[in-house]
Each structure stands twice: as structure tokens, then as C-alpha cells.
Design an enzyme around this catalytic site. Structure first.
Site, PDB file in Angstrom:
ATOM      1  N   ASP A  48      45.304  37.788  42.147  1.00 13.01           N
ATOM      2  CA  ASP A  48      44.531  38.523  43.141  1.00 13.01           C
ATOM      3  C   ASP A  48      43.939  37.504  44.111  1.00 13.01           C
ATOM      4  OD1 ASP A  48      42.437  37.351  41.804  1.00 13.01           O
ATOM      5  OD2 ASP A  48      41.759  39.185  40.848  1.00 13.01           O
TER       6      ASP A  48
ATOM      7  N   ASP B 246      47.515  46.659  36.747  1.00 16.85           N
ATOM      8  CA  ASP B 246      46.808  45.647  35.956  1.00 16.85           C
ATOM      9  C   ASP B 246      45.440  46.206  35.600  1.00 16.85           C
ATOM     10  OD1 ASP B 246      44.325  43.990  37.324  1.00 16.85           O
ATOM     11  OD2 ASP B 246      45.581  45.003  38.801  1.00 16.85           O
TER      12      ASP B 246
END
EC number: 2.4.2.29
Length: 378
Positions: free
Chosen positions: A89, A264
Site C-alpha cells: 500500500d 486484503d
């Protein structure tokens, strides 16, 4: 990275992501390795659960151990000894989570180090540099995760800045000569027209995949489903679709039904450490005294190391004694359960039997099947 779409069932998609480091079957769930580790697990154990790709956290790995240490090892794969693909991320969500100790400007985000209080600045360019050093197979653009609730005007301004940051991310990514994949992130809160503007802007910039961000931040499930039903059909079919930070097992099922390819979440690992175990027949809260003398297997349908070797009574005992092994065995099971759900979804889509899978999934969980929007029904 190359995305190959194999078949569909309704809006659900069966495909694969092909990387130099390996192939990922989709729909896929990515365990979260915040600090370069899935908590309590070796990379081999994580792979044995069925995971083919992991998520790493740019923000936390930047603060500790830092870019210099990462470069000294080569990249994150070498540092943590995971040779499969890794998605990182951008750090945007973690900065958003800092709340009052951060200040967002057009340039980027000023905040204080959550550990030592040092003043730090993070912007799209820096995020791209960090992820380049991490060797991420999938890099995420730096964006602002719009808080919930947000007024229309707040959501619009946040989304527009995320678009500008997305362009800066793309430019820096290209300037670095990064040959891996870069994903855009669709924002716009719960407002369909803002999601459209965001997606159109991202498509104009051009990315290798598209994530739906700013969901699972407190909005009702109905709003999440509505936004997915609206956005997913508009994302080009030849690009992977990633729902960030989601979620419970039923959220994975509902995301897949609406066309999502990647997920996720920390839920299977975090909940495992708190004695909250996911099974085919619903949640088992192993701290409950009723399991003290329960000699049955945690989940009779599960083939994980925990279920093949230990009883609920033993897991209760380990938790009661705060034994590290308890958290490890719980984590092995929860991660395997999530991967079994994903495998079940992939098989069902291949066989054109997704509706049957969904019906049986909810029957075993003792829950009703959430409705799809009318235009989603086959």
C-alpha cells in the site's frame, strides 16, 4: 504483470495475475505482513495456507527499518525471505489513521512519527521511492483515504486531490524506471457520481489495475455493495480490480459476486490472536468456557495443520495460558480458512456454479444470502 481473465459467472471473474516471481490465481486474498512478517508465521507456513501474494505496509516499513536497511538486503522479498509477489500500500491509509497528529496539504502530509514524535513529511513522490526500494510487484498510488462520514463537498475535494496525487505518483513511478505494476485507487466515498469522476480521471492517467478505496471505513454494508455494483462494471475488464482492506469472509464472497479480483485484510490474523476463529459453520470464540473440554476438531471441513492435529479444548487451553503457540495455531487456521473460501469461489466460477456455492456458504453460516442489485442477477 499480466492479468489473464479465464472465465466469468455473472459478474464474478476467474483469472490469474502473472508476475516474474510467480502466478497468482484470482479471486485472491492477500495476507497482511505489516512489518515484513505475517505476525507469528514463517513465509513457508504462510505459503502452506495457500497464499500466493502478500501485502506489505509502505508507511510502517519506511519508519522501521527504513529504506537504507531495505536497500542493503536488496528488497523486501529478500529482507523477509518471501520470494512470491508482494503488493505494498502507499501509506495513505496509515496517515489517514493518525488523525489529529497529521496535516494534509496539496503538497503531501505532514505528521509526527508515532513512536518518537519526530516531524515527518510524506508525499506521492516519496511513496513511489519507498515502494521502489521495497521492490513491490504491485505499487499503489499515494491517495487520501476519505473519512466516513463525509459530506458530498468533502468527498469531492478529497477525491480530486487524490487524482492529482495519482498523476504525481504515475509521473514519479515512470521517472524511477520502475518496471513493476502501478495501481490507481478509486475514491469518492458513498457518492456514485464522484466514483465515476475518480475512475474516469484514473483511466485518463492509465494504470495496470484499479483498486476501490475508501470502503470498509464505517459505512453500512449496503453502501459498500451499492458502490461496488456501480463501479466494478465500469472498470476495464482486462484490468484487475482490488477491494482494499476487506474484510470478513462474507465480504469476500460479496465482493467476488460483484466482480472484485483481489482482497486484503488484517482480520484473519488479528482476530486469530484474539481467539476469534472463522469456520465453515461460523465463528468460534475459543475463549468461551464451553470449549474447555471440547475434544472435537475446530473445523471438520478444514485441512490445515491446526485442524488436523489439535482439539478445541487444546486451543482453549493455550489461549487461557497465553501461550504463543495458541496465537500461531489460530493464525494458521484462519489464514487457511480464508484461502479455502477463495479456492471454493474460484472453483465455483470455473464450474458456473457460483450461486450454489454462495447459497451453501450462507446456509452453513446460518445467514441469509444478501441480495444483488437487479442488474447483477443473471
Amino acid at each position: 504483470m499480466k492479468f489473464e481473465l479465464k472465465t466469468t459467472d455473472g459478474r464474478a471473474r476467474r483469472g490469474q495475475l502473472v508476475f516474474e516471481r510467480g502466478t497468482v490465481q484470482t479471486p485472491a486474498f492477500m495476507p497482511v505482513g505489516t512489518y515484513g512478517t505475517v505476525k507469528g508465521m514463517t513465509p513457508e507456513e504462510v505459503r502452506e495456507t495457500g497464499a500466493q501474494i502478500l501485502l506489505g505496509n509502505t508507511f510502517h516499513l519506511w519508519l522501521r527499518p527504513g529504506q537504507e536497511v531495505m536497500r542493503a538486503h536488496g528488497d523486501l522479498h529478500d529482507f523477509m525471505n518471501w520470494q512470491g509477489p508482494i503488493l505494498t500500500d502507499s501509506g495513505g491509509f496509515q496517515v489517514f489513521s493518525l488523525g489529529h497528529i497529521r496535516k494534509i496539504t496539496e503538497a503531501g502530509v505532514h505528521f509526527r512519527h508515532p513512536i518518537n514524535g519526530e516531524k515527518i513529511f510524506l508525499d506521492p513522490e516519496k511513496s513511489m521511492e519507498i515502494q521502489y526500494d521495497l521492490g513491490s510487484d504491485i505499487v499503489m498510488i499515494f491517495d487520501e483515504c476519505t473519512p466516513y462520514p463525509a459530506t458530498y463537498e468533502e468527498a469531492r475535494k478529497s477525491m480530486e486531490m487524490s487524482l492529482r496525487w495519482g498523476k504525481r505518483s504515475r509521473d514519479k513511478f515512470d521517472a524511477l524506471g520502475n518496471k513493476n505494476a502501478l495501481f490507481g485507487i478509486i475514491q469518492g466515498s458513498v457518492y456514485e457520481d464522484l466514483r465515476d469522476v475518480s475512475l474516469d480521471g484514473l483511466l485518463e492517467i492509465g494504470f495496470d489495475g484499479y483498486a476501490v478505496g475508501g470502503l470498509a471505513v464505517g459505512e453500512p454494508k449496503e453502501d459498500m455493495h451499492r458502490i461496488l455494483e456501480h463501479v466494478c462494471p465500469k472498470i476495464p475488464a482486462d484490468k484487475p480490480r482490488y477491494l482494499m482492506g476487506v474484510g470478513k469472509p462474507e465480504d469476500l464472497v460479496e465482493g467476488v459476486r460483484r466482480g472484485i479480483d483481489m482482497f486484503d485484510c488484517v482480520m484473519p490474523t488479528r482476530n486469530a490472536r484474539n481467539g476469534h476463529l472463522f469456520t465453515t459453520d461460523g465463528v468460534v470464540k475459543i475463549r468461551n468456557a464451553k470449549y474447555r473440554e471440547d475434544t472435537s476438531t475446530l473445523d471438520a471441513d478444514c485441512d490445515c495443520y491446526t485442524c488436523k492435529n489439535y482439539t478445541r479444548s487444546y486451543l482453549y487451553h493455550l489461549d487461557k495460558c497465553n501461550e504463543i503457540l495458541g496465537a500461531r495455531l489460530n493464525t494458521i487456521h484462519n489464514l487457511r480458512y480464508y484461502q479455502r473460501v477463495m479456492q471454493g469461489l474460484r472453483d465455483a466460477i470455473e464450474q458456473g456454479k457460483l450461486d450454489d456455492f454462495v447459497t451453501e456458504f450462507y446456509r452453513r453460516q446460518g445467514k441469509p444470502v444478501p441480495p444483488l442489485a437487479e442488474n447483477d442477477v443473471k
